[in-house]
Design an enzyme around this catalytic site. Structure first.
Site, PDB file in Angstrom:
ATOM      1  N   ASP A  95       0.872  -1.178   0.000  1.00  0.00           N
ATOM      2  CA  ASP A  95       0.000   0.000   0.000  1.00  0.00           C
ATOM      3  C   ASP A  95       0.905   1.223   0.000  1.00  0.00           C
ATOM      4  O   ASP A  95       1.452   1.598   1.033  1.00  0.00           O
ATOM      5  CB  ASP A  95      -0.910   0.008   1.233  1.00  0.00           C
ATOM      6  CG  ASP A  95      -1.876   1.182   1.212  1.00  0.00           C
ATOM      7  OD1 ASP A  95      -1.892   1.922   0.208  1.00  0.00           O
ATOM      8  OD2 ASP A  95      -2.615   1.347   2.193  1.00  0.00           O
TER       9      ASP A  95
ATOM     10  N   TRP B  43       6.712  -4.009   7.174  1.00  0.00           N
ATOM     11  CA  TRP B  43       5.708  -5.053   7.160  1.00  0.00           C
ATOM     12  C   TRP B  43       6.029  -6.025   6.030  1.00  0.00           C
ATOM     13  O   TRP B  43       6.833  -5.727   5.152  1.00  0.00           O
ATOM     14  CB  TRP B  43       4.307  -4.467   7.012  1.00  0.00           C
ATOM     15  CG  TRP B  43       3.804  -4.192   5.626  1.00  0.00           C
ATOM     16  CD1 TRP B  43       2.937  -4.960   4.898  1.00  0.00           C
ATOM     17  CD2 TRP B  43       4.091  -3.058   4.789  1.00  0.00           C
ATOM     18  NE1 TRP B  43       2.677  -4.367   3.681  1.00  0.00           N
ATOM     19  CE2 TRP B  43       3.372  -3.215   3.593  1.00  0.00           C
ATOM     20  CE3 TRP B  43       4.900  -1.929   4.935  1.00  0.00           C
ATOM     21  CZ2 TRP B  43       3.422  -2.281   2.547  1.00  0.00           C
ATOM     22  CZ3 TRP B  43       4.958  -1.001   3.901  1.00  0.00           C
ATOM     23  CH2 TRP B  43       4.229  -1.182   2.733  1.00  0.00           C
TER      24      TRP B  43
ATOM     25  N   ASP C  76      10.026   0.725   3.376  1.00  0.00           N
ATOM     26  CA  ASP C  76       9.713   2.057   2.870  1.00  0.00           C
ATOM     27  C   ASP C  76      10.994   2.842   2.641  1.00  0.00           C
ATOM     28  O   ASP C  76      11.999   2.644   3.327  1.00  0.00           O
ATOM     29  CB  ASP C  76       8.834   2.825   3.872  1.00  0.00           C
ATOM     30  CG  ASP C  76       7.394   2.317   3.885  1.00  0.00           C
ATOM     31  OD1 ASP C  76       6.981   1.668   2.898  1.00  0.00           O
ATOM     32  OD2 ASP C  76       6.694   2.582   4.870  1.00  0.00           O
TER      33      ASP C  76
ATOM     34  N   ASN D 255      -0.338  -2.949   6.359  1.00  0.00           N
ATOM     35  CA  ASN D 255       0.195  -1.954   5.421  1.00  0.00           C
ATOM     36  C   ASN D 255      -0.415  -0.569   5.626  1.00  0.00           C
ATOM     37  O   ASN D 255      -0.189   0.332   4.827  1.00  0.00           O
ATOM     38  CB  ASN D 255       0.027  -2.430   3.970  1.00  0.00           C
ATOM     39  CG  ASN D 255      -1.431  -2.493   3.524  1.00  0.00           C
ATOM     40  OD1 ASN D 255      -2.309  -1.876   4.132  1.00  0.00           O
ATOM     41  ND2 ASN D 255      -1.695  -3.211   2.441  1.00  0.00           N
ATOM     42  N   ASP D 256      -1.203  -0.390   6.691  1.00  0.00           N
ATOM     43  CA  ASP D 256      -1.760   0.935   6.986  1.00  0.00           C
ATOM     44  C   ASP D 256      -0.774   1.824   7.739  1.00  0.00           C
ATOM     45  O   ASP D 256      -1.087   2.965   8.067  1.00  0.00           O
ATOM     46  CB  ASP D 256      -3.028   0.803   7.841  1.00  0.00           C
ATOM     47  CG  ASP D 256      -4.266   0.591   6.985  1.00  0.00           C
ATOM     48  OD1 ASP D 256      -4.159   0.716   5.757  1.00  0.00           O
ATOM     49  OD2 ASP D 256      -5.336   0.310   7.549  1.00  0.00           O
TER      50      ASP D 256
END
Lengths: 378, 172
Positions: B73, B98, B117, B145-146
């Site tokens: 995401d 994650w 990230d 993934n939030d």
């Protein structure tokens, strides 16, 4: 020549004096109590997160420009909660001293609803969780005296702030658990990775006085409970991925987990709840959930094409509202003639009569980009 | 808009994998071991790594449909000056993250993907992609993934996400 100039100046002055100059420096204000159909659209500015906004809109208005009441800035996926007993909004924000870099400062900003201006702030430990916005990253307990802010570094904890004294009080560790669900008194619960709830009771000083933990009550693997609950009367109604509801009574200082019930029943089509902010409630106790068909592993954030309305107490469906466009987030106003508002997939806000399900209008063109979360005004 | 594209793509995708307790344990083991190449992997993953060559690749790594992105995401780093397993210039890769478990169409095996990230700049803004296979709520952060995983970096500003193969998944 000089005489001519003097005459011209006198004439010009005379003409000028005929018009009453408008005053400068006027700044609008808003009422202390906002009308029930005003809403706050949290534009998290996903494409430039340090410039988020909490935009105040009149969802009743067909006046495209007049329904825009103003906004508050909300830096870096800010999380906010409205007070009911004071004209204040609390907003947890993150700033960096050089924009995208530099020293990080987290603050709880206190906004005045009348001016939409900041009237105070409390510096927080630079630990607040940066995640897609939820209703439960920031909550109020203790008759709105204490604000609780969820931290993730990835160590998990909760910051406690006295919003009346404007003072940071404590950091409470909640290892293995997430978010903050308000309870009676000075208590809160968090959902834990093993399918249980951790409950912390705070003392006068905001420090942890006691804690307890339920037995695991939901299946974290095969039918996980979502963290996005609809709350009514102190009861949190948590949907699961497969469309079951766990009612959890949070009125006391120990959560009471009720028996789960199915939202789906014998309905065919593979319906499941899904979306970002997919659950809402109205003041009569009706619960609203964004639903999509042909659900499958990974569809739990898909836009909903319908909103299913349930009576939480009777555990039965009241109505189905077919949306004019699929939506990712919903909210419902807290009055006797509630509006259902929904962020649709075009990042506009559709307004429905929550009772009849009729689509009333679409709020677009208000400078929005990604209004991910909606709230009804208090 | 791109946001809509990502949403609707995820809404039409066929899903191959299902979550099980054993599957979760496998993924948990990988995330506990750390996603970054500089951090040692658990023995099970290391043995797989030593005995098997990297997986074959098929498809367009700048497409949201690419096999490694099954639980991603965010903005694809391959569209931002980096690649599916490298960060764009001037950014910093998050050491923790994650993970997802994605099936590679080349060999039909499931691989553990670490979605590190890239941080220190604002949103890349290109190739937003949201897929949620195996994604779980915030109370299971290792598979959620939030979360902005720009943690342990000098800046928590989120720029884009990579998708790095860190091992093969245990059998379901």
């Amino acid at each position: 020549m000089k005489k001519l100039m003097l005459v011209a100046l006198i004439c010009a002055s005379a003409v000028f004096a005929e018009i009453q100059p408008e005053p400068t420096g006027i700044i609008e204000t808003l009422p202390e109590t906002w009308p029930a159909h005003w809403i706050i659209a949290h534009d998290a500015a996903f494409f430039h997160m340090s410039d988020g906004k909490l935009i105040v809109l009149d969802a009743d208005s067909d006046d495209v420009t007049g329904r825009f009441k103003g906004f508050m800035n909300a830096s870096f996926i800010g999380m906010f909660v409205q007070a009911r007993t004071r004209p204040e909004i609390y907003l947890a924000e993150t700033f960096r001293s050089r924009g995208s870099r530099g020293e990080r400062t987290d603050v709880l900003t206190i906004y005045d609803k009348r001016t939409l201006g900041p009237v105070g702030e409390v510096v927080l430990p630079p630990k607040r969780s940066s995640n897609m916005p939820t209703d439960y990253n920031l909550q109020l307990v203790d008759d709105e005296k204490l604000a609780l802010i969820y931290n993730f570094t990835p160590a998990q904890s909760v910051s406690v702030v006295d919003v009346v004294a404007r003072e940071f009080l404590a950091e409470i560790p909640i290892p293995g658990c997430a978010l903050t669900y308000p309870m009676g008194g000075r208590a809160f619960s968090s959902v834990c990775g093993d399918g249980s709830l951790l409950t912390v009771v705070l003392g006068d000083d905001g420090q942890q006085a006691s804690s307890s933990r339920t037995e695991p009550f939901f299946d974290v693997d095969d039918d996980p409970m979502m963290e996005k609950a609809a709350m009514h009367g102190g009861i949190a109604y948590f949907p699961t991925f497969h469309g079951n509801i766990y009612p959890v009574d949070l009125n006391g200082t120990v959560p009471v987990v009720g028996e789960p019930w199915s939202m789906i029943g014998d309905e065919e089509g593979g319906w499941r709840p899904g979306g970002l902010q997919l659950a809402a409630s109205d003041s009569s106790g009706h619960l609203y959930f964004l639903m999509h068909a042909q659900g499958r592993e990974g569809s739990h954030k898909d836009p909903g094409v319908e909103v299913w309305v349930f009576d939480g107490e009777a555990e039965s469906r009241v109505s189905r509202i077919e949306l004019s466009l699929p939506a990712i987030s919903i909210a419902v106003t807290r009055d006797d003639n509630p509006l259902l508002i929904a962020t649709n997939i075009n990042m506009e806000i559709d307004v429905y009569d929550a009772t009849s399900g009729n689509h009333l209008r679409t709020l677009g063109d208000f400078g929005q980009e990604t209004p991910l979360i909606l709230r009804a005004a208090h | 808009m791109k946001w809509l594209d990502g949403m609707t793509e995820s809404g039409t995708r066929e899903i191959a994998s299902k979550t099980s307790r054993r599957g979760f344990l496998g993924r948990l083991a990988a995330v506990l071991a750390g996603g970054a190449a500089t951090i040692p992997l658990l023995p099970v993953a290391r043995s797989q790594e030593s005995s098997n060559p990297p997986p074959g690749e098929q498809g367009d790594p700048t497409s949201c449909e690419y096999w490694r992105y099954c639980a991603i995401d965010g903005f694809l780093c391959g569209c931002c000056g980096g690649s599916m397993n490298s960060c764009p210039p001037g950014t910093e890769m998050s050491p923790i993250t994650w993970i997802g478990t994605c099936e590679n169409p080349v060999d039909q095996k499931k691989y553990i993907i670490s979605y590190n990230d890239c941080c220190g700049k604002s949103s890349c803004g290109n190739c937003l992609c949201q897929r949620n296979e195996g994604d779980r709520p915030l109370y299971r952060p290792q598979v959620s993934n939030d979360i902005n995983w720009c943690l342990g970096t000098s800046s928590n500003s989120y720029h884009c996400s990579t998708a790095i193969v860190v091992g093969t998944a245990l059998d379901e």
